[in-house]
Scaffold this active site. Sequence first.
Site, PDB file in Angstrom:
ATOM      1  N   ALA A  14      49.387  40.289  47.677  1.00 44.70           N
ATOM      2  CA  ALA A  14      49.238  41.097  48.666  1.00 44.70           C
ATOM      3  C   ALA A  14      47.720  41.707  48.853  1.00 44.70           C
ATOM      4  O   ALA A  14      47.052  41.727  49.654  1.00 44.70           O
ATOM      5  CB  ALA A  14      49.931  42.501  48.676  1.00 44.70           C
ATOM      6  N   CYS A  21      30.967  37.933  30.957  1.00 41.00           N
ATOM      7  CA  CYS A  21      30.588  38.450  29.971  1.00 41.00           C
ATOM      8  C   CYS A  21      31.813  38.563  28.996  1.00 41.00           C
ATOM      9  O   CYS A  21      32.791  39.418  29.297  1.00 41.00           O
ATOM     10  CB  CYS A  21      30.201  39.881  30.214  1.00 41.00           C
ATOM     11  SG  CYS A  21      28.457  39.924  30.591  1.00 41.00           S
TER      12      CYS A  21
END
Length: 405
Positions: A203, A329
């Site tokens: 959703a 990262c």
Amino acid sequence: MSKRMIYLDNNATTPCDPRVVEAMLPYFYENPGNAASRSHPFGWVAEEAVDYAREQVAQLIHVDPKEVIFTSGATEGDNLAIKGVYEMYKRKGNHIITVRTEHKAVLDTCDHLEKMGAEITYLDVQNDGRINLADLEAAIKPTTILVSVMWANNETGVIQPMTEIGEICNRKGVLFFSDATQAVGKIPVDPKATGVHLMAFTAHKMYGPKGVGALYVSRKNPRVKVTAQIDGGGHERGMRSGTLNVPGIVGFGKAAELARLEMAQDAERLSKLRDRLQEGLMALEETVVNGNEAYRMPHVANISFKHVEGEGLMMTFNQTIALSSGSACTSASLEPSYVLVAMGLGDDLAHSSLRLSLGRFSTPEDVEEAITLISNGVNHMRELSPIWEMYKEGVDLSKIEWSEH
Ligand SMILES: *Cc1c(COP(=O)(O)O)cnc(C)c1O
């Protein structure tokens, strides 16, 4: 959060549409029932709301409501589909085919099954991000039970040749699962017409709430079954136990209805905005669009700015624009995007990429401001860069031997 922040990270999550929030509100306090409570009106009201939402979701993807299993999101849907098929059909074979550019929820699930005895084939992609159909066909063998190919990629927006893949799977008698998280609600998605037997979506990537999703499981031609991964009260026809997230499901249903009614106009508007954004940024030198531009989601552009480091570039506008770069990262290092690397981009181009994903609430002003801010950032970074200076002086950067470190 600054009010002037421009949100260009709709592939990570979309804002919940206010009309969705409004539909959900009565199901927190006024209608608090458990959809599994059969003995009183609170339960009946909740069950009715869930049934209605299931119809709304089913209608968006043209399937029978009985074929929709509510989950906590696409990660769970991916796990349930792949592990569930493997457990249910492993007597027939242990081979699963997927693609290197799939979402981690698919790749890590396949890794897990590999440790449990499955054999996994990871298909490469072409430079444009799409798979080669001959490669897929050649990879299918008598032990193959499942092919798992995402509908549209989350980093590049590239759309796979779904109908052709469905045709191959059908001809070979192999089940076809798709993580369609980035496609459902944004472009027409019809698993039955496409030959897709199982399909996960969520959703919060289509203007609904977080923490609720669905898995479509075909009940006819063929009738597919998955082994439950969460055991308990036998909810969702035994395939996914746990008290249903009634407000979330109601919101998901509303989001699906809005998508069905507004998808075409949203897509048309956003593709124009995206094209304008892309054109504005392509005015910069040494800039490339990553992924097939013809088979691409209407609201996405993934662009590399040569000789600019993406994370550094993002720092120049991290107070004004929210988006993602092609670098992730991790604890120790800056890893280039595995999706872009699989498409044949070198580390440098993968590191210099930005993923720009527009959404229902993006405006032309957002786009113009983003073009200015990103262009200024790229120019600024290049001015500071010795590599850019060498490039401008005509040095062939590919001939330079960088010292190892
Ligand atoms: C966001 C995303 C997921 C994960 O969905 P959740 O509902 O957050 O678990 C899986 N696959 C793709 C392609 C996605 O973009």
